[in-house]
Design an enzyme around this catalytic site. Structure first.
Site, PDB file in Angstrom:
ATOM      1  N   LYS A   1       0.581  -1.279  -0.226  1.00 23.10           N
ATOM      2  CA  LYS A   1       0.195  -0.192  -0.028  1.00 23.10           C
ATOM      3  C   LYS A   1       0.419   1.120  -0.108  1.00 23.10           C
ATOM      4  O   LYS A   1       1.747   1.956   1.080  1.00 23.10           O
ATOM      5  CB  LYS A   1      -1.032   0.136   0.718  1.00 23.10           C
TER       6      LYS A   1
ATOM      7  N   GLY B   1       7.256   4.857   8.404  1.00 23.64           N
ATOM      8  CA  GLY B   1       6.198   6.159   8.703  1.00 23.64           C
ATOM      9  C   GLY B   1       6.247   6.469  10.516  1.00 23.64           C
ATOM     10  O   GLY B   1       7.947   6.484  10.754  1.00 23.64           O
ATOM     11  N   SER B   2       5.573   7.816  10.612  1.00 23.55           N
ATOM     12  CA  SER B   2       5.384   8.376  11.347  1.00 23.55           C
ATOM     13  C   SER B   2       5.435   7.714  12.925  1.00 23.55           C
ATOM     14  O   SER B   2       4.832   6.609  12.898  1.00 23.55           O
ATOM     15  CB  SER B   2       4.915   9.046  11.510  1.00 23.55           C
ATOM     16  N   THR B   3       6.138   7.861  14.443  1.00 23.68           N
ATOM     17  CA  THR B   3       6.297   7.110  15.652  1.00 23.68           C
ATOM     18  C   THR B   3       4.878   6.718  16.025  1.00 23.68           C
ATOM     19  O   THR B   3       4.212   6.147  16.606  1.00 23.68           O
ATOM     20  CB  THR B   3       7.078   8.065  17.022  1.00 23.68           C
TER      21      THR B   3
ATOM     22  N   GLY C   1       2.758   4.233  13.921  1.00 31.23           N
ATOM     23  CA  GLY C   1       3.973   2.966  13.989  1.00 31.23           C
ATOM     24  C   GLY C   1       2.784   2.549  15.676  1.00 31.23           C
ATOM     25  O   GLY C   1       2.795   1.117  16.187  1.00 31.23           O
TER      26      GLY C   1
ATOM     27  N   GLU D   1      10.008   0.779  11.298  1.00 35.71           N
ATOM     28  CA  GLU D   1      10.542   2.150  10.401  1.00 35.71           C
ATOM     29  C   GLU D   1      10.053   3.586  10.605  1.00 35.71           C
ATOM     30  O   GLU D   1       9.416   3.574   9.734  1.00 35.71           O
ATOM     31  CB  GLU D   1      11.589   2.163   9.369  1.00 35.71           C
TER      32      GLU D   1
ATOM     33  N   CYS E   1      14.123  10.304   7.197  1.00 35.47           N
ATOM     34  CA  CYS E   1      14.509  10.056   8.305  1.00 35.47           C
ATOM     35  C   CYS E   1      16.010   9.835   9.379  1.00 35.47           C
ATOM     36  O   CYS E   1      15.718  10.191  10.909  1.00 35.47           O
ATOM     37  CB  CYS E   1      13.444   8.942   8.655  1.00 35.47           C
TER      38      CYS E   1
ATOM     39  N   GLU F   1      11.167  15.419  15.682  1.00 38.30           N
ATOM     40  CA  GLU F   1      11.727  15.248  14.173  1.00 38.30           C
ATOM     41  C   GLU F   1      10.416  16.900  13.328  1.00 38.30           C
ATOM     42  O   GLU F   1       9.656  17.228  13.444  1.00 38.30           O
ATOM     43  CB  GLU F   1      10.947  13.995  14.488  1.00 38.30           C
TER      44      GLU F   1
END
Ligand code: NAD
Length: 482
Positions: free
Chosen positions: A180, A232-234, A237, A254, A290, A389
């Protein structure tokens, strides 16, 4: 000319979607629409997972092929990727604004490299081994099998590379995949599907459905999916990890980063700061990477010299049309993301950091979601701009007293993805690297090794992609006691 695409790539071909919703991609440089694709719903995801399941369960199919045969198929896949690499890189640049000087080598060429490497690994990795039992009473056969159907969910900043990090290992291991792509960058995934078709991968081995958070969420929760590979983002995640925990579904994550570049006191400041390696490690993809080292740790003894050199370098960066091969800094990928980056710049000023250069929008180009390369000095490592970030062309220079202090500051972060040290002494660099809590570390800007484990610690992720370890995460183990 815009691209209007009508299908989802399921079972080896383009099929009409169940959903009537669409995703439109807008150019971050011209702010004009680039094209649209169907937005898959739960039923479409189910269809794609069923196709992947059928291909995986076929007793003569992909999962049961000899590794050498799968490797051959992956090399063919890589051959076609290489033929289309420039077109793919340009498509990514058009959608997310990554300057062409970076997208050609990364988005254009990484996938083929990673496919070939995974093909080599699977032929070198023994699928099973017989060993003596620990108590000496017989033997045990330890087997590795593909884990099953994989749901692959990458982020928009490196849509092709991050997809390849997942599907190359998964396919090599014998898994089948439902990818996706991120909704900000779906058009290059249309090209990827064409590549898969042209390379002749068996039907259902690789499927592609377009969509956003709900589509991703359907894929994660689908009972026919055996493993999730996510970048993707924390925040997202964490949601995926919670869902996978309930389902007891393996997941590789990741996530974000806030790495530090430590300049040791022996460096030639001008040579380092103006090097291509330093630009790549701090501002690659206009800071939307990242692993970027966005906290610059400078020794107090050379602090002003470093701030001045950095301000001069950042003031000279070429900001502009990402399709221009001279451009070093492109636009932010979306308007919303630019607003977020600008919010952080305001926060930095509000928290008392010294704005040395940038901070606004460039006068040229007139259109596009650009942010000036921005440098803050005298930044407190506890402040928001040093801890969050930002994901834009914004760097903070933080002073340190001695190497112990530099290590303490580098580690004072909830992230642990990457980092760099800059020094004339490789030994000093390695000694410092050993003390930093991060999954990856670079001495003098050496780039990632795509054959080594890739990933982070703390809130930067769980597990690793790439290398033997990454490939093994797409396998399950069986012990047969003989
Ligand atoms: P994001 O988390 O918003 O989205 C990532 C992907 O997840 C997209 O495909 C999105 O559609 C999908 N998604 C969103 N919500 C979902 C849900 N609830 N369930 C399932 N899927 C869902 O991240 P982003 O803004 O696209 O990417 C930027 C982030 O990615 C940054 O934080 C960056 O650091 C991180 N990143 C990490 C790495 C790494 O290797 N560690 C590499 C690149 C980017």
């Amino acid at each position: 000319m815009t691209i209007e695409h009508d299908g989802l790539f399921i079972g080896g071909d383009w099929v009409a979607p169940h959903s009537t919703a669409r995703i439109t991609v807008t150019s971050p440089a011209s702010e004009q629409p680039l094209g649209s694709v169907p937005h898959a719903d739960e039923e479409d995801v189910d269809k794609a997972v069923s196709a992947a399941r059928k291909a995986f369960d076929d007793p003569q199919g992909w999962a049961h092929w000899d590794p050498a045969r799968r490797a051959e198929a992956l090399h063919r896949f890589a051959d076609v990727m290489e033929q289309r690499s420039s077109e793919i890189a340009r498509s990514v640049t058009a959608q997310n604004g990554m300057p062409l000087m970076f997208s050609e080598p990364s988005e254009g060429r990484t996938s083929a490299f990673v496919l070939r490497h995974a093909a080599r690994l699977i032929t070198e990795m023994p699928p099973e081994r017989m060993q003596e039992r620990a108590d000496g009473t017989g033997r045990t056969l330890i087997r590795r099998e593909p884990i099953g159907v994989v749901g692959a969910i990458p982020a928009w900043n490196f849509p092709q590379t991050l997809a390849a990090f997942k599907y190359a290992s998964a396919l090599a291991a014998g898994c089948t995949v439902v990818l996706k792509p991120p909704q900000e960058t779906v058009l290059d995934a249309v090209l990827l599907a064409d590549v898969v078709k042209e390379a002749g991968l068996p039907p259902g081995v690789m499927n592609i459905v377009f969509g956003g958070a709900e589509t991703g969420s359907s894929l994660v929760g689908h009972p026919g999916v055996d493993k999730i590979g996510f970048t993707g983002s924390t925040a997202v995640g964490r949601l995926i990890a919670e869902k996978c925990a309930r389902l007891l579904k393996p997941v590789t994550l990741e996530l974000g980063g806030k790495s530090a570049a430590v300049l040791l006191d022996d460096v030639d400041v001008d040579a380092v700061v103006n090097s291509a390696a330093f630009l790549i490690m701090t501002m690659f993809n206009s800071g939307q990477a990242c692993w970027a080292s966005t906290r610059i740790l400078a020794p107090r003894s050379r602090y002003e010299e470093i701030v001045e050199a950095m301000a001069s370098m950042m003031g000279k960066l070429v900001v502009g049309d990402p399709m221009d091969p001279e451009t070093q800094i492109g636009p932010m990928a979306t308007e919303k993301h630019r607003a977020r980056v600008e919010g952080y710049i305001r926060k930095g000023v509000g928290e008392g950091a010294r704005l040395v250069t940038g901070g606004g929008r460039p006068q040229h180009p007139e259109k596009g979601w650009f942010v000036e390369p921005t440098l803050f000095a005298d930044v407190d490592n506890r402040s928001t701009i040093a801890q969050d970030e930002i994901f834009g062309p914004v760097l903070s220079v933080i002073p340190y007293q001695d190497e112990d202090d530099a290590v303490r500051i580098a580690n004072a972060s909830r992230y642990g993805l990457s980092g760099t040290v800059w020094t004339k002494s490789t030994d000093r660099g390695i000694a410092l690297a050993r003390r930093v809590h991060s999954g990856m570390y670079s001495i003098n800007g050496r780039r990632t090794d795509l054959g080594a484990p890739f990933g982070g610690e703390k809130e930067s992720g769980l597990g690793r992609e790439l290398g033997m370890e990454g490939l093994a995460s797409y396998q399950r183990l069986q012990s047969i006691f003989v």
